[in-house]
Design a protein around this motif. Structure first.
Motif, PDB file in Angstrom:
ATOM      1  N   ASP A  47      -4.994   1.835  14.695  1.00 54.82           N
ATOM      2  CA  ASP A  47      -4.189   2.624  13.493  1.00 54.82           C
ATOM      3  C   ASP A  47      -4.993   2.442  12.398  1.00 54.82           C
ATOM      4  O   ASP A  47      -4.657   1.817  11.220  1.00 54.82           O
ATOM      5  CB  ASP A  47      -3.006   2.417  13.375  1.00 54.82           C
ATOM      6  CG  ASP A  47      -2.565   3.564  12.403  1.00 54.82           C
ATOM      7  OD1 ASP A  47      -3.032   4.556  12.063  1.00 54.82           O
ATOM      8  OD2 ASP A  47      -1.362   3.115  11.812  1.00 54.82           O
ATOM      9  N   ARG A  88       5.592   5.357  16.764  1.00 53.53           N
ATOM     10  CA  ARG A  88       6.120   4.056  17.216  1.00 53.53           C
ATOM     11  C   ARG A  88       7.137   4.250  18.222  1.00 53.53           C
ATOM     12  O   ARG A  88       7.147   3.248  19.261  1.00 53.53           O
ATOM     13  CB  ARG A  88       6.700   3.348  15.901  1.00 53.53           C
ATOM     14  CG  ARG A  88       5.673   2.955  14.994  1.00 53.53           C
ATOM     15  CD  ARG A  88       6.423   2.266  13.805  1.00 53.53           C
ATOM     16  NE  ARG A  88       5.581   2.175  12.646  1.00 53.53           N
ATOM     17  CZ  ARG A  88       5.628   2.824  11.398  1.00 53.53           C
ATOM     18  NH1 ARG A  88       6.954   3.169  11.100  1.00 53.53           N
ATOM     19  NH2 ARG A  88       4.811   2.139  10.461  1.00 53.53           N
ATOM     20  N   GLN A 136       0.953  -1.327  -0.142  1.00 49.76           N
ATOM     21  CA  GLN A 136      -0.008   0.056  -0.038  1.00 49.76           C
ATOM     22  C   GLN A 136       1.014   1.250   0.077  1.00 49.76           C
ATOM     23  O   GLN A 136       1.933   1.347   0.623  1.00 49.76           O
ATOM     24  CB  GLN A 136      -0.760   0.064   1.248  1.00 49.76           C
ATOM     25  CG  GLN A 136      -1.804  -1.274   1.510  1.00 49.76           C
ATOM     26  CD  GLN A 136      -2.452  -1.023   2.779  1.00 49.76           C
ATOM     27  OE1 GLN A 136      -3.028  -0.029   3.280  1.00 49.76           O
ATOM     28  NE2 GLN A 136      -2.363  -2.085   3.561  1.00 49.76           N
ATOM     29  N   ASP A 140      -4.683  -7.840  11.256  1.00 50.07           N
ATOM     30  CA  ASP A 140      -5.078  -7.211  10.043  1.00 50.07           C
ATOM     31  C   ASP A 140      -5.973  -8.083   9.197  1.00 50.07           C
ATOM     32  O   ASP A 140      -5.609  -9.285   9.205  1.00 50.07           O
ATOM     33  CB  ASP A 140      -3.607  -6.858   9.346  1.00 50.07           C
ATOM     34  CG  ASP A 140      -4.040  -5.699   8.143  1.00 50.07           C
ATOM     35  OD1 ASP A 140      -3.538  -4.396   8.620  1.00 50.07           O
ATOM     36  OD2 ASP A 140      -4.550  -5.928   7.040  1.00 50.07           O
ATOM     37  N   SER A 141      -6.911  -7.333   8.367  1.00 52.70           N
ATOM     38  CA  SER A 141      -7.903  -8.321   7.886  1.00 52.70           C
ATOM     39  C   SER A 141      -7.101  -8.776   6.405  1.00 52.70           C
ATOM     40  O   SER A 141      -7.489  -9.803   5.827  1.00 52.70           O
ATOM     41  CB  SER A 141      -9.012  -7.489   6.908  1.00 52.70           C
ATOM     42  OG  SER A 141      -8.411  -6.362   6.663  1.00 52.70           O
ATOM     43  N   TYR A 193      -0.848  -3.763   9.251  1.00 50.67           N
ATOM     44  CA  TYR A 193      -0.020  -3.584   8.076  1.00 50.67           C
ATOM     45  C   TYR A 193       1.381  -4.277   7.969  1.00 50.67           C
ATOM     46  O   TYR A 193       1.214  -5.530   8.254  1.00 50.67           O
ATOM     47  CB  TYR A 193      -0.105  -2.060   7.344  1.00 50.67           C
ATOM     48  CG  TYR A 193       0.569  -2.062   6.003  1.00 50.67           C
ATOM     49  CD1 TYR A 193       0.295  -3.196   5.113  1.00 50.67           C
ATOM     50  CD2 TYR A 193       1.214  -0.872   5.798  1.00 50.67           C
ATOM     51  CE1 TYR A 193       0.707  -3.075   3.926  1.00 50.67           C
ATOM     52  CE2 TYR A 193       1.854  -0.899   4.362  1.00 50.67           C
ATOM     53  CZ  TYR A 193       1.426  -1.871   3.392  1.00 50.67           C
ATOM     54  OH  TYR A 193       2.050  -1.714   2.138  1.00 50.67           O
ATOM     55  N   ASP A 233     -10.942  -9.657  10.763  1.00 51.93           N
ATOM     56  CA  ASP A 233     -11.439  -8.344  10.704  1.00 51.93           C
ATOM     57  C   ASP A 233     -11.345  -7.613  12.181  1.00 51.93           C
ATOM     58  O   ASP A 233     -11.482  -8.242  13.078  1.00 51.93           O
ATOM     59  CB  ASP A 233     -13.063  -8.375  10.374  1.00 51.93           C
ATOM     60  CG  ASP A 233     -13.771  -7.028  10.561  1.00 51.93           C
ATOM     61  OD1 ASP A 233     -13.407  -6.155   9.479  1.00 51.93           O
ATOM     62  OD2 ASP A 233     -14.118  -6.806  11.571  1.00 51.93           O
ATOM     63  N   ALA A 234     -10.899  -6.353  12.351  1.00 47.26           N
ATOM     64  CA  ALA A 234     -10.385  -5.938  13.450  1.00 47.26           C
ATOM     65  C   ALA A 234     -12.008  -5.758  14.518  1.00 47.26           C
ATOM     66  O   ALA A 234     -11.842  -6.070  15.699  1.00 47.26           O
ATOM     67  CB  ALA A 234      -9.878  -4.471  13.304  1.00 47.26           C
ATOM     68  N   PHE A 252      -4.951  -3.393  12.926  1.00 43.58           N
ATOM     69  CA  PHE A 252      -4.649  -2.716  11.653  1.00 43.58           C
ATOM     70  C   PHE A 252      -3.042  -2.461  11.385  1.00 43.58           C
ATOM     71  O   PHE A 252      -2.570  -1.501  11.082  1.00 43.58           O
ATOM     72  CB  PHE A 252      -5.341  -1.075  11.307  1.00 43.58           C
ATOM     73  CG  PHE A 252      -6.570  -1.281  11.768  1.00 43.58           C
ATOM     74  CD1 PHE A 252      -7.762  -1.455  10.788  1.00 43.58           C
ATOM     75  CD2 PHE A 252      -6.978  -1.052  13.063  1.00 43.58           C
ATOM     76  CE1 PHE A 252      -9.170  -1.649  11.215  1.00 43.58           C
ATOM     77  CE2 PHE A 252      -8.405  -0.839  13.411  1.00 43.58           C
ATOM     78  CZ  PHE A 252      -9.457  -1.276  12.531  1.00 43.58           C
TER      79      PHE A 252
HETATM   80  N1  SAH Z   1      -0.572   0.672  11.492  1.00 42.90           N
HETATM   81  C1  SAH Z   1      -0.008   0.360  10.082  1.00 42.90           C
HETATM   82  C2  SAH Z   1      -0.762   1.262   9.107  1.00 42.90           C
HETATM   83  C3  SAH Z   1      -2.296   0.923   9.050  1.00 42.90           C
HETATM   84  S1  SAH Z   1      -2.909   0.951   7.479  1.00 42.90           S
HETATM   85  C4  SAH Z   1       1.296   0.705  10.152  1.00 42.90           C
HETATM   86  O1  SAH Z   1       1.874   1.408  11.149  1.00 42.90           O
HETATM   87  O2  SAH Z   1       2.096   1.012   9.312  1.00 42.90           O
HETATM   88  C5  SAH Z   1      -4.422   0.169   7.376  1.00 42.90           C
HETATM   89  C6  SAH Z   1      -4.519  -1.286   7.529  1.00 42.90           C
HETATM   90  O3  SAH Z   1      -5.840  -1.597   7.881  1.00 42.90           O
HETATM   91  C7  SAH Z   1      -4.175  -1.956   6.116  1.00 42.90           C
HETATM   92  O4  SAH Z   1      -3.114  -2.844   6.229  1.00 42.90           O
HETATM   93  C8  SAH Z   1      -5.668  -2.797   5.851  1.00 42.90           C
HETATM   94  O5  SAH Z   1      -5.484  -3.983   5.166  1.00 42.90           O
HETATM   95  C9  SAH Z   1      -6.070  -2.888   7.246  1.00 42.90           C
HETATM   96  N2  SAH Z   1      -7.654  -2.934   7.428  1.00 42.90           N
HETATM   97  C10 SAH Z   1      -8.530  -2.346   6.867  1.00 42.90           C
HETATM   98  N3  SAH Z   1      -9.766  -2.701   7.137  1.00 42.90           N
HETATM   99  C11 SAH Z   1      -9.440  -3.565   8.347  1.00 42.90           C
HETATM  100  C12 SAH Z   1     -10.510  -4.629   9.163  1.00 42.90           C
HETATM  101  N4  SAH Z   1     -11.611  -4.108   9.103  1.00 42.90           N
HETATM  102  N5  SAH Z   1     -10.000  -5.091  10.016  1.00 42.90           N
HETATM  103  C13 SAH Z   1      -8.628  -5.232   9.762  1.00 42.90           C
HETATM  104  N6  SAH Z   1      -7.690  -4.586   9.085  1.00 42.90           N
HETATM  105  C14 SAH Z   1      -8.311  -3.688   8.293  1.00 42.90           C
END
Ligand code: SAH
Length: 394
Positions: free
Chosen positions: A298, A212, A200, A250-251, A230, A279-280, A228
């Motif tokens: 996040d 972080r 992404q 992460d989903s 990633y 799913d979160a 989330f």
């Molecule tokens: N925290 C990360 C960035 C997050 S980006 C970092 O520090 O790099 C957002 C992420 O949320 C993406 O990887 C995406 O796949 C995930 N995502 C989107 N919808 C989601 C859901 N419903 N449940 C879990 N993850 C999800």
């Protein structure tokens, strides 16, 4: 140097006099018939005074200004702007043996509207957000190589998803200079793979670097849930900070694989970490109460446009309420919004409603934002997008 001509309605130059970098289509009285999307244009007042040069685009933002004088937009222009941007990152102490990833160009914040460039070790990843920057990509790549310090070996162009769809530019993600050599970069002494080919954005979220680091300081002895995740950035910082357990969610199965690989790169064979492709919202619903005492939320931008703000705020409230309900007493919640359309105040109100709904006593410990290599152009406050709160939940 002047380009094809755009003339503004009387009085519409006032925002340009304050160096705001956009001209809206409604401000334009006249333009050269030959102007095409992505062209360099010169913007004039109704009485023929030159206001500056910029990139033309079809849509509500018609011109993104690059200069407020007649400086030509050529390789020398880009070398100058890129070198200035690099000097800022040097001043911030971001170029070190233990840190070679940072954002070099943050659009309007670096006086290059429509352009984002992230650096991962010797590779620059360019993202164009405007047709004008798309057409300038080879000049920009050349200018990157001409910056002082011989920083770069490769320049990768990755704009398939960021250019306006209607412009029909068919951009191809590709190396403009060099080729793939390594995908490992270093941030604050921690290593990570960057998948600029398929990942992404430019492959990694450099904008969470300082947050972080703060999380690392809160992690000692805590059970951490990184929602989330990633590429798992927060997870491996938590591990270095001495967390007793780290769960990443992460989903996307790809994201989970990236997270596992990155944890392995830094902490081979460390059994404190596990990752779940789920799913979160469901994960939060199903998890035990008190299982974690540090939770990171996040999520992706819930509102990409102003019209989606109302639903986004409901989303933030629901998500945060679930975390408040389950977090161990004495726990810490790192909660973020990266939606530009949602203001700091709106986000805070959504989190406040979530806290009230779950009847927890909550203190705000820190208010977080984007790091200094994602600067905000003082004349373009819209550039502020990342918002975060660190909360102590009793
Ligand atoms: N925290 C990360 C960035 C997050 S980006 C970092 O520090 O790099 C957002 C992420 O949320 C993406 O990887 C995406 O796949 C995930 N995502 C989107 N919808 C989601 C859901 N419903 N449940 C879990 N993850 C999800």
């Amino acid at each position: 140097m002047t380009y094809k001509k755009i003339t503004l309605h009387r009085g519409k130059e006032s925002s340009l006099e304050r160096f705001h970098p956009w001209v809206f289509s409604g401000a334009i009285a006249q333009f050269d018939n030959s102007i095409e999307e992505g062209d360099l244009v010169s913007v004039y007042t109704h009485d023929a005074k030159l206001m500056g040069n910029g990139h033309f685009q079809i849509g509500s933002i018609a011109v993104r200004m690059l200069t407020f004088d007649d400086t030509p937009i050529d390789t020398a222009f880009f070398v100058q702007r890129l070198t200035n941007a690099l000097n800022v990152r040097k001043a911030l102490g971001l170029l070190r043996d233990d840190n070679n990833s940072f954002r070099l160009v943050h659009g309007e914040g670096d006086f290059l509207p429509g352009l984002v460039i992230d650096i991962y070790d010797g590779t620059a990843v360019i993202q164009a957000h405007s047709p004008g920057m798309h057409f300038a990509r080879h000049t920009i790549a050349e200018a990157l190589m001409q910056m002082p310090g011989n920083l770069l070996r490769n320049v990768y162009y990755k704009s398939e998803t960021t250019l306006p769809y209607k412009a029909q530019l068919d951009p191809e993600n590709q190396y403009l200079i060099g080729q793939y050599d390594t995908d490992v970069a270093v941030e604050n002494g921690l290593k990570f793979h960057v998948d600029w080919l398929k990942g992404q954005k430019t492959g990694f979220f450099v904008d969470q670097r300082e947050n972080r680091r703060l999380l690392e300081q809160f992690s000692h002895g805590r059970r951490v849930l990184n929602m989330f995740c990633y590429t798992g950035g927060f997870s491996f910082y938590a591990m270095r900070g001495g967390a007793t357990l780290v769960h990443s969610v992460d989903s996307s199965a790809k994201a989970i694989k990236l997270t596992r690989d990155n944890v392995e790169l830094n902490f081979p064979g460390d059994s404190r970490h596990d990752a779940f492709a789920e799913d979160a919202f469901k994960f939060l619903d199903n998890m035990e109460r008190d299982a974690y005492d540090l939770i990171i939320l996040d999520p992706p931008a819930f509102a990409k446009h102003k019209s989606a703000v109302k639903n986004a705020l409901i989303g933030y409230r629901k998500l945060n309420a679930k975390a408040f309900e389950k977090i161990q007493s004495g726990g810490i919640l790192f909660t973020f919004s990266c939606s530009q359309a949602v203001s700091k105040e709106q986000f805070r109100l959504a989190v406040f409603s979530a806290a009230a709904q779950s009847r927890r006593r909550v203190r705000i410990l820190h208010q977080l934002t984007q790091p200094a290599d994602h600067p905000i152009n003082i004349y373009h406050p819209e550039g502020e997008y990342l918002k975060g709160l660190v909360l102590y939940v009793e």
